[in-house]
Write an enzyme that holds these catalytic residues in place. Structure first.
Site, PDB file in Angstrom:
ATOM      1  N   SER A   1       1.098  -1.491  -0.027  1.00  0.00           N
ATOM      2  CA  SER A   1       0.008   0.245   0.133  1.00  0.00           C
ATOM      3  C   SER A   1       0.778   1.372  -0.086  1.00  0.00           C
ATOM      4  O   SER A   1       1.986   1.778   0.271  1.00  0.00           O
ATOM      5  CB  SER A   1      -0.481  -0.430   0.630  1.00  0.00           C
ATOM      6  OG  SER A   1       0.019  -0.161   2.539  1.00  0.00           O
TER       7      SER A   1
ATOM      8  N   GLY B   1      -0.318   4.808   0.081  1.00  0.00           N
ATOM      9  CA  GLY B   1      -1.281   5.687   0.834  1.00  0.00           C
ATOM     10  C   GLY B   1      -2.514   6.736  -0.601  1.00  0.00           C
ATOM     11  O   GLY B   1      -2.306   5.804  -1.652  1.00  0.00           O
TER      12      GLY B   1
ATOM     13  N   GLU C   1      -0.606   7.377  -3.296  1.00  0.00           N
ATOM     14  CA  GLU C   1      -0.390   7.449  -4.722  1.00  0.00           C
ATOM     15  C   GLU C   1      -1.150   5.579  -5.117  1.00  0.00           C
ATOM     16  O   GLU C   1      -0.555   4.442  -5.859  1.00  0.00           O
ATOM     17  CB  GLU C   1       1.456   6.318  -4.654  1.00  0.00           C
ATOM     18  CG  GLU C   1       2.218   7.886  -5.107  1.00  0.00           C
ATOM     19  CD  GLU C   1       3.681   7.518  -4.414  1.00  0.00           C
ATOM     20  OE1 GLU C   1       4.237   6.974  -5.543  1.00  0.00           O
ATOM     21  OE2 GLU C   1       3.850   8.087  -3.318  1.00  0.00           O
ATOM     22  N   GLY C   2      -2.078   5.061  -3.992  1.00  0.00           N
ATOM     23  CA  GLY C   2      -2.217   3.872  -4.431  1.00  0.00           C
ATOM     24  C   GLY C   2      -2.056   2.708  -3.810  1.00  0.00           C
ATOM     25  O   GLY C   2      -1.344   2.153  -2.797  1.00  0.00           O
TER      26      GLY C   2
ATOM     27  N   GLY D   1      -6.286   1.396   5.030  1.00  0.00           N
ATOM     28  CA  GLY D   1      -4.933   0.078   4.627  1.00  0.00           C
ATOM     29  C   GLY D   1      -5.492  -0.751   5.613  1.00  0.00           C
ATOM     30  O   GLY D   1      -5.662  -1.919   4.859  1.00  0.00           O
ATOM     31  N   ASP D   2      -6.669  -1.260   6.729  1.00  0.00           N
ATOM     32  CA  ASP D   2      -7.552  -2.044   7.034  1.00  0.00           C
ATOM     33  C   ASP D   2      -8.485  -2.852   5.529  1.00  0.00           C
ATOM     34  O   ASP D   2      -8.782  -3.960   5.366  1.00  0.00           O
ATOM     35  CB  ASP D   2      -7.565  -2.134   8.405  1.00  0.00           C
ATOM     36  CG  ASP D   2      -6.922  -1.732   9.230  1.00  0.00           C
ATOM     37  OD1 ASP D   2      -5.620  -2.476   9.094  1.00  0.00           O
ATOM     38  OD2 ASP D   2      -7.367  -1.459  10.271  1.00  0.00           O
TER      39      ASP D   2
END
Length: 316
Positions: A228, A230, A232-233, A259-260
């Site tokens: 991951s 952030g 930026e995908g 993120g989860d």
């Protein structure tokens, strides 16, 4: 434990999110808003999966003295609760949301110290729910009292039962899991860029460098590596392909649990048997949808599907 999806959270937390106009270290602040959510990585993943309509069970260790928010969450979302309760308080994590910048500053407190007996009880519940083909998510930090090789040992035991493992961990627990033999390696790992940098022992400022480190991780025997990134995908890497999934444009309400949510979307894609590109789209859509809401929650299914269609895929 009949749910086809299962998450483990050994160090859950109540996430208290405080919204500030602007966070200035050393200054006195007046909170604009405050909310508390039952959380922890595996709990958040399960919440998003339940919102998507999938049957999911949760297990791990909770402090009995403040378990009510977790019980309420599980009941509201129809999540099968298999947590072990012990005396004491589940930790509270403080999240300071800067409304001006959109950044969140995390202050994570120490959790309960888990004795070997309590851990063995939680492990027994986990193994009891793991059968052939069942997707199991091992997520989050390890509480005091448990060794860094805990996830590696659990992965070995779960794989021997035919379960499919998704690992979202960091630091020594992640390093120990990735250093394990082939019989103890998960099917999927999902580090963020910083966690991948920690494992690689070097800075990874460019997508090409992230890709190279992900290839190193894949070469150790991890079939699917997801990193991951952030805003930026995320990068998705298998033996057949490497993809960069670009997130859709959204108005961010809260980054807590994003993120989860991505992990939940990844698991939903794996559960559905989707190809890599569609799995990446769903993972990014879960994360984007969660970003529009407070807490680890998804918007309506139609909105998630709209977001998935807006995810752009680049082949590396």
């Amino acid at each position: 434990m009949s749910a086809p999806l299962l998450t483990l959270t050994l160090n859950p937390a109540i996430d208290q999110t405080v919204t500030l106009e602007h966070l200035a270290p050393g200054a006195v602040h007046r909170a604009l808003a405050s909310r508390s959510d039952a959380g922890g990585k595996g709990v958040n993943v399960a919440g998003c999966l339940a919102d998507w309509g999938l049957p999911v069970a949760v297990t791990g260790v909770l402090g009995a003295d403040n378990a009510a928010p977790f019980a309420a969450l599980f009941q509201a979302k129809g999540i099968a609760d298999r947590f072990i309760r012990v005396a004491g308080l589940t930790r509270t994590n403080l999240k300071l949301l800067d409304r001006h910048s959109g950044d969140t500053t995390d202050v994570n407190l120490a959790g309960l110290t888990v004795t070997q007996g309590v851990f063995e009880a939680a492990r027994a519940r986990l193994l009891d729910g793991a059968g052939p083909g069942r997707l199991v998510v091992l997520a989050g930090s390890l509480p005091g009292g448990l060794s860094p090789d805990t996830y590696a040992d659990l992965t070995r035991r779960l794989k021997s039962r035919g379960a499919r493992l998704v690992l979202d961990a960091s630091g020594p627990a992640l390093s120990a899991a990735l250093a394990a033999g082939p019989d103890a390696l998960p099917e999927v790992v999902k580090p963020n860029r910083h966690e991948l940098e920690e494992w690689a022992g070097r800075s990874l400022p460019t997508l090409a460098e992230v890709h190279a480190a992900a290839l190193d991780l894949h070469a150790r025997g991890i079939p699917l590596v997801v990193v991951s990134l952030g805003s930026e995908g995320a990068l998705f890497l298998t033996a057949e392909a490497a993809l960069h999934a670009h997130p859709p444009a959204i108005d961010v309400a809260s980054t807590v649990g994003a993120g989860d949510a991505l992990v939940a979307g990844l698991v939903a894609g794996l559960h559905a048997g989707a190809d890599l590109a569609d799995t990446a789209r769903l993972a990014l859509a879960f994360a984007a949808g969660k970003l529009t809401l407070a807490g680890a929650n998804l918007p309506a299914r139609a909105e998630v599907e709209r977001l998935a269609a807006a995810v752009r895929i680049t082949h590396l």
